[in-house]
Design an enzyme around this catalytic site. Structure first.
Site, PDB file in Angstrom:
ATOM      1  N   ASP A 115       0.754  -1.187   0.014  1.00  0.00           N
ATOM      2  CA  ASP A 115       0.083   0.047  -0.085  1.00  0.00           C
ATOM      3  C   ASP A 115       0.925   1.009   0.102  1.00  0.00           C
ATOM      4  O   ASP A 115       0.452   2.273  -0.911  1.00  0.00           O
ATOM      5  CB  ASP A 115      -0.973  -0.022   1.363  1.00  0.00           C
ATOM      6  CG  ASP A 115      -2.149  -1.019   1.155  1.00  0.00           C
ATOM      7  OD1 ASP A 115      -2.149  -1.839   0.239  1.00  0.00           O
ATOM      8  OD2 ASP A 115      -2.824  -1.222   2.011  1.00  0.00           O
ATOM      9  N   ALA A 116       1.969   1.101   0.902  1.00  0.00           N
ATOM     10  CA  ALA A 116       2.715   2.441   0.805  1.00  0.00           C
ATOM     11  C   ALA A 116       3.365   2.650  -0.465  1.00  0.00           C
ATOM     12  O   ALA A 116       3.470   3.925  -0.956  1.00  0.00           O
ATOM     13  CB  ALA A 116       4.004   2.057   1.635  1.00  0.00           C
ATOM     14  N   GLU A 117       4.062   1.464  -1.235  1.00  0.00           N
ATOM     15  CA  GLU A 117       4.412   2.050  -2.442  1.00  0.00           C
ATOM     16  C   GLU A 117       3.444   2.506  -3.571  1.00  0.00           C
ATOM     17  O   GLU A 117       3.711   3.268  -4.411  1.00  0.00           O
ATOM     18  CB  GLU A 117       4.930   0.393  -3.110  1.00  0.00           C
ATOM     19  CG  GLU A 117       6.222   0.307  -2.692  1.00  0.00           C
ATOM     20  CD  GLU A 117       6.784  -1.111  -3.259  1.00  0.00           C
ATOM     21  OE1 GLU A 117       7.542  -1.280  -3.932  1.00  0.00           O
ATOM     22  OE2 GLU A 117       6.331  -2.278  -2.701  1.00  0.00           O
ATOM     23  N   LYS A 168     -25.031 -15.003 -10.885  1.00  0.00           N
ATOM     24  CA  LYS A 168     -26.062 -13.806 -11.092  1.00  0.00           C
ATOM     25  C   LYS A 168     -25.812 -12.977  -9.798  1.00  0.00           C
ATOM     26  O   LYS A 168     -26.196 -13.231  -8.820  1.00  0.00           O
ATOM     27  CB  LYS A 168     -27.354 -14.381 -11.407  1.00  0.00           C
ATOM     28  CG  LYS A 168     -28.265 -13.073 -11.584  1.00  0.00           C
ATOM     29  CD  LYS A 168     -29.553 -13.459 -12.035  1.00  0.00           C
ATOM     30  CE  LYS A 168     -30.450 -12.204 -12.405  1.00  0.00           C
ATOM     31  NZ  LYS A 168     -30.553 -11.215 -11.273  1.00  0.00           N
ATOM     32  N   ARG A 190     -29.797   1.129 -16.035  1.00  0.00           N
ATOM     33  CA  ARG A 190     -30.495   0.406 -16.857  1.00  0.00           C
ATOM     34  C   ARG A 190     -31.931   1.120 -17.174  1.00  0.00           C
ATOM     35  O   ARG A 190     -32.380   1.024 -18.377  1.00  0.00           O
ATOM     36  CB  ARG A 190     -30.703  -1.066 -16.557  1.00  0.00           C
ATOM     37  CG  ARG A 190     -31.509  -1.908 -17.610  1.00  0.00           C
ATOM     38  CD  ARG A 190     -31.386  -3.522 -17.184  1.00  0.00           C
ATOM     39  NE  ARG A 190     -32.304  -3.695 -16.407  1.00  0.00           N
ATOM     40  CZ  ARG A 190     -33.561  -4.088 -16.571  1.00  0.00           C
ATOM     41  NH1 ARG A 190     -33.687  -4.160 -17.822  1.00  0.00           N
ATOM     42  NH2 ARG A 190     -34.434  -4.355 -15.597  1.00  0.00           N
ATOM     43  N   LYS A 243     -25.497 -18.227 -20.909  1.00  0.00           N
ATOM     44  CA  LYS A 243     -25.555 -17.629 -22.261  1.00  0.00           C
ATOM     45  C   LYS A 243     -24.918 -18.767 -23.274  1.00  0.00           C
ATOM     46  O   LYS A 243     -23.917 -19.368 -23.023  1.00  0.00           O
ATOM     47  CB  LYS A 243     -24.815 -16.280 -22.021  1.00  0.00           C
ATOM     48  CG  LYS A 243     -25.228 -15.254 -21.075  1.00  0.00           C
ATOM     49  CD  LYS A 243     -24.299 -14.108 -20.760  1.00  0.00           C
ATOM     50  CE  LYS A 243     -24.893 -13.304 -20.000  1.00  0.00           C
ATOM     51  NZ  LYS A 243     -23.935 -12.049 -19.614  1.00  0.00           N
ATOM     52  N   LYS A 259     -32.628 -19.013 -10.962  1.00  0.00           N
ATOM     53  CA  LYS A 259     -32.401 -18.550  -9.573  1.00  0.00           C
ATOM     54  C   LYS A 259     -32.599 -19.683  -8.457  1.00  0.00           C
ATOM     55  O   LYS A 259     -32.816 -20.668  -8.740  1.00  0.00           O
ATOM     56  CB  LYS A 259     -33.750 -17.783  -9.475  1.00  0.00           C
ATOM     57  CG  LYS A 259     -34.041 -16.632 -10.147  1.00  0.00           C
ATOM     58  CD  LYS A 259     -33.007 -15.529  -9.634  1.00  0.00           C
ATOM     59  CE  LYS A 259     -33.407 -14.161 -10.357  1.00  0.00           C
ATOM     60  NZ  LYS A 259     -34.766 -13.386  -9.556  1.00  0.00           N
ATOM     61  N   CYS A 310     -59.337  -2.206  16.433  1.00  0.00           N
ATOM     62  CA  CYS A 310     -59.884  -1.768  17.614  1.00  0.00           C
ATOM     63  C   CYS A 310     -60.646  -0.711  17.766  1.00  0.00           C
ATOM     64  O   CYS A 310     -60.057   0.474  16.987  1.00  0.00           O
ATOM     65  CB  CYS A 310     -58.621  -1.749  18.393  1.00  0.00           C
ATOM     66  SG  CYS A 310     -58.876  -0.823  20.069  1.00  0.00           S
ATOM     67  N   CYS A 370     -57.172   3.696  23.775  1.00  0.00           N
ATOM     68  CA  CYS A 370     -56.349   2.070  23.797  1.00  0.00           C
ATOM     69  C   CYS A 370     -54.913   2.535  23.967  1.00  0.00           C
ATOM     70  O   CYS A 370     -54.408   3.543  22.829  1.00  0.00           O
ATOM     71  CB  CYS A 370     -56.734   1.565  22.348  1.00  0.00           C
ATOM     72  SG  CYS A 370     -55.688   0.088  22.209  1.00  0.00           S
TER      73      CYS A 370
END
Ligand code: 9MJ
Length: 676
Positions: free
Chosen positions: A35-37, A117, A138, A294, A318, A430, A436
């Site tokens: 990360d440092a680089e 999916k 979309r 597909k 699904k 009610c 109430c």
């Protein structure tokens, strides 16, 4: 021409390196440098760009979050429609899909590709000469919304394609989603900040993309996976001839693809793939709700063509919603604000989809009767798409011998008033009204809620005590509460009691729309309350409006109009309104245009931090009414930080950036100036 010392050359070289490492880190999850680089490369690019600002281009990795908030999203027309997929739920559905395709193509078997999916949002991203120029949702498939600014903030979306063999215009299609781990971390943070947790990763992704301010989206951990193409113009190389080959092209252009993608030689292989991914489902770090098959060959895809909304060459198979079995230990009848009686099944606690479920709504007594649900029954519990658990099948073969049919009680379990169920209506009520305690409690809870009177500190437990001790029987009585009464309540110190009184006092200055919503008229939500305000301008006109006049208001039909008329006809409601006004509730006239015309703070960005004496929603509304915007985090774009007591890292950052810092009295001055 390519002198390595040229800033042009150095900058371009750094951008390529950064995008490459970005891709390894975010898309492949396999960083090659520390990360440092990475930070060093990024800082170097920022340094060079600052020295040569004319070389900054929108495709630079430094420019991911660079745009001002939008007022609204623009429309985008999809030249190649973004179609949805037909669903298969059973093996027979899948077999039929394959059979129809084989018949149409006159082949004995067809090869497919399989991909998980993803449960996110479909997007189309347009690259021109390798640069990301537009991203859109979309929408209805033909027209979507322009979410370019937000999509640019997603690290796995390349701002510039790798290599140089891409078509001059390339639209890629894919899914934006939130990883499960990222979703959980985000929710923990939201809860820690006192916010409402997001229901599921899909909602979280959708909500994040719908932000008009890209700095908000940038803080949301979104991911992207690419699975197809839209429009393609002027390709430089021959285009791929099948889906599997397309995936290699996408990889080479730096676009992230699903690591589970597989070539499947026939229907049998598809079945096995469905089973395999089903087994993997829980261990995958992204939400999926099925697999997509597909037809691999593009020539075959072209031959098969489309139905009105789906390609004939693809199907989403699904997974069944997650289900668990448990027993109903009791059925309770809960009473809502309007007296509606809701049967609720108390379940033997069970884990479904990672959450412990011990209650499930049975909606209404008709539903209970239709399904003949009884105490002691063994039932399937599932959570489909959302977090609300539902009761599926009742397993009659496991019903205890002497179980009893569930009946609607004659009397309210809370107040003992008669329960009535009008002919033809599913909901029983009610008849106790504000007599109430359950309805009283719900009425007060609604009245005090954030979108209504926004009374901070008046939570459920406190309302319960106030109602049980008969200190409050109607909302107006909240305003006569005294410190001495409050300090005697459980878990109520002198400080919180004083705070509550301050919050009550503050809530008295409100808007007409909030007040109307707070009254709790049946079917009058926030939007309808606002529409009513815009039509009638003052409370008196609304209280005397006829059913016909009310029906001119957007969202108000015959039934809602009747609820409004009936509400204001009832003497006890009119008396309660009078008491509220006498208590000092007030709002400014709504005859003036919706926005304060003098928008002195137009375009200014504010951040609020620390403990403030008013609810943040109130300060935010005051700022927004003057054209300002309130953001969640401090950046170079922040104009003002409003800092209360105990401000932490935001204050430190604002100081470092030289942002103007205001305390509350300075804020009040600024708000006043803006209004004069
Ligand atoms: C998802 N949601 O993962 C498609 N999808 O293809 C995949 N969606 C799709 N493909 C054509 N993997 C239309 C939608």
């Amino acid at each position: 021409m390519c002198d390595p010392k040229d800033p042009d050359y150095q900058i371009e070289e750094l951008r390529v390196q950064i995008e490459y490492h970005n891709y390894n880190y975010h898309a492949l999850d396999s960083p090659e440098i520390t990360d440092a680089e990475f930070d060093r490369l990024f800082a170097e690019l920022q340094r060079l760009e600052a020295l040569h600002p004319h070389l900054i281009v929108s495709g630079s990795p430094t420019q991911r979050v660079g745009s001002a908030p939008l007022k609204k999203f623009q429309e985008v027309t999809h030249t190649v429609p973004m179609l949805s997929l037909e669903n298969a739920f059973t093996d027979a559905d899948l077999a039929k899909f394959d059979h129809d395709i084989c018949t149409e193509l006159k082949l004995s078997k067809v090869a497919y590709t399989g991909e998980p999916k993803l449960d996110g949002l479909a997007v189309s991203i347009r690259y021109e000469n390798g640069d990301l120029v537009q991203a859109s949702t979309r929408g209805d498939g033909t027209t979507g919304e322009d979410i370019t600014q937000n999509v640019r903030t997603i690290r796995t979306v390349p701002l510039r394609l790798f290599g140089n063999d891409w078509p001059a215009v390339l639209e890629v299609r894919g899914e934006i989603f939130m990883r499960k781990k990222a979703f959980n971390t985000l929710n923990t943070l939201i809860i820690a900040q006192g916010g409402k947790p997001l229901a599921n990763p899909r909602n979280a992704a959708a909500g994040s993309l719908r932000q008009l301010d890209p700095t908000v989206t940038a803080q949301r951990p979104l991911s992207f996976i690419c699975y197809g193409l839209g429009i393609v113009e002027e390709p430089q190389e021959p285009l791929p001839t099948n889906h599997q080959e397309l995936i290699y092209y996408l990889i080479n252009w730096g676009l992230p693809i699903s690591s589970e993608l597989s070539y499947l030689k026939d229907l049998e292989a598809c079945r096995a793939y469905y089973q395999d991914i089903g087994m993997l489902r829980d261990s995958l770090d992204y939400p999926i709700d099925g697999v997509v098959f597909k037809v691999n060959s593009f020539a075959h895809q072209a031959k098969l063509g489309f139905r009105s909304h789906n390609p004939r060459w693809a199907i989403a198979y699904k997974f069944p919603p997650e289900e668990q079995l448990t027993r109903i230990e009791a059925i309770e009848f809960q009473v809502g604000r309007t007296g509606a009686i809701t049967p609720v099944a108390k379940l033997r606690p069970i884990q479904v989809g990672g959450v412990t479920v011990s209650n499930a709504t049975l909606h209404n007594i008709d539903e209970v009767t239709r399904k003949d649900i009884r105490v002691g029954d063994l039932v399937s519990i599932y959570r489909a798409g959302d977090v609300i658990p539902k009761i599926g099948q009742v397993h009659l073969e496991h019903r205890p011998k002497f179980s009893e049919v569930t009946k609607l009680p004659d009397l309210c379990p809370i107040c003992g008033s008669k329960i009535l169920k009008p002919e033809g209506e599913a909901v029983a009520r009610c008849t106790g009204g504000l007599y109430c305690p359950a309805q009283r409690k719900e009425t007060i809870r609604h009245f005090a809620s954030r979108p209504a009177m926004d009374i901070e500190g008046l939570g459920d437990k406190l309302i319960e005590q106030l109602v049980a001790k008969k200190l409050v029987t109607a909302p107006s009585e909240l305003y006569s509460l005294e410190l001495s009464q409050l300090v005697n309540l459980e878990r109520m110190g002198a400080k919180s009691a004083a705070n509550l009184l301050t919050a009550l006092e503050r809530s008295k200055t409100t808007t007409l729309a909030r007040f109307i919503y707070a009254l709790g008229i049946r079917d009058v939500g926030e939007t309808t309350a606002q529409a009513l305000t815009q039509q009638f301008h003052d409370l008196n006109s609304l209280m005397h409006a006829s059913n016909e006049a009310l029906q001119n208001v957007e969202g108000v039909g015959l039934v809602v109009a009747e609820h409004i008329v009936t509400f204001f006809q009832q003497l006890h409601n009119r008396e309660e309104i009078t008491r509220l006004l006498q208590a000092g509730l007030q709002w400014s006239s709504t005859n003036v245009p919706k926005k304060i015309p003098n928008m002195h703070l137009e375009g200014k960005i504010f951040v609020l931090t620390g403990t403030l004496s008013r609810p943040r929603s109130q300060i935010k509304a005051a700022l927004e009414a003057r054209g300002a915007k309130v953001s969640g985090s401090v950046s170079a774009k922040t104009d003002y930080l409003v800092a209360g007591a105990d401000s932490g890292s935001k204050l430190t950052k604002a100081k470092a950036l030289g942002t103007k810092i205001l305390d509350e009295s300075a804020l009040d001055l600024l708000l006043k100036e803006a209004q004069n």
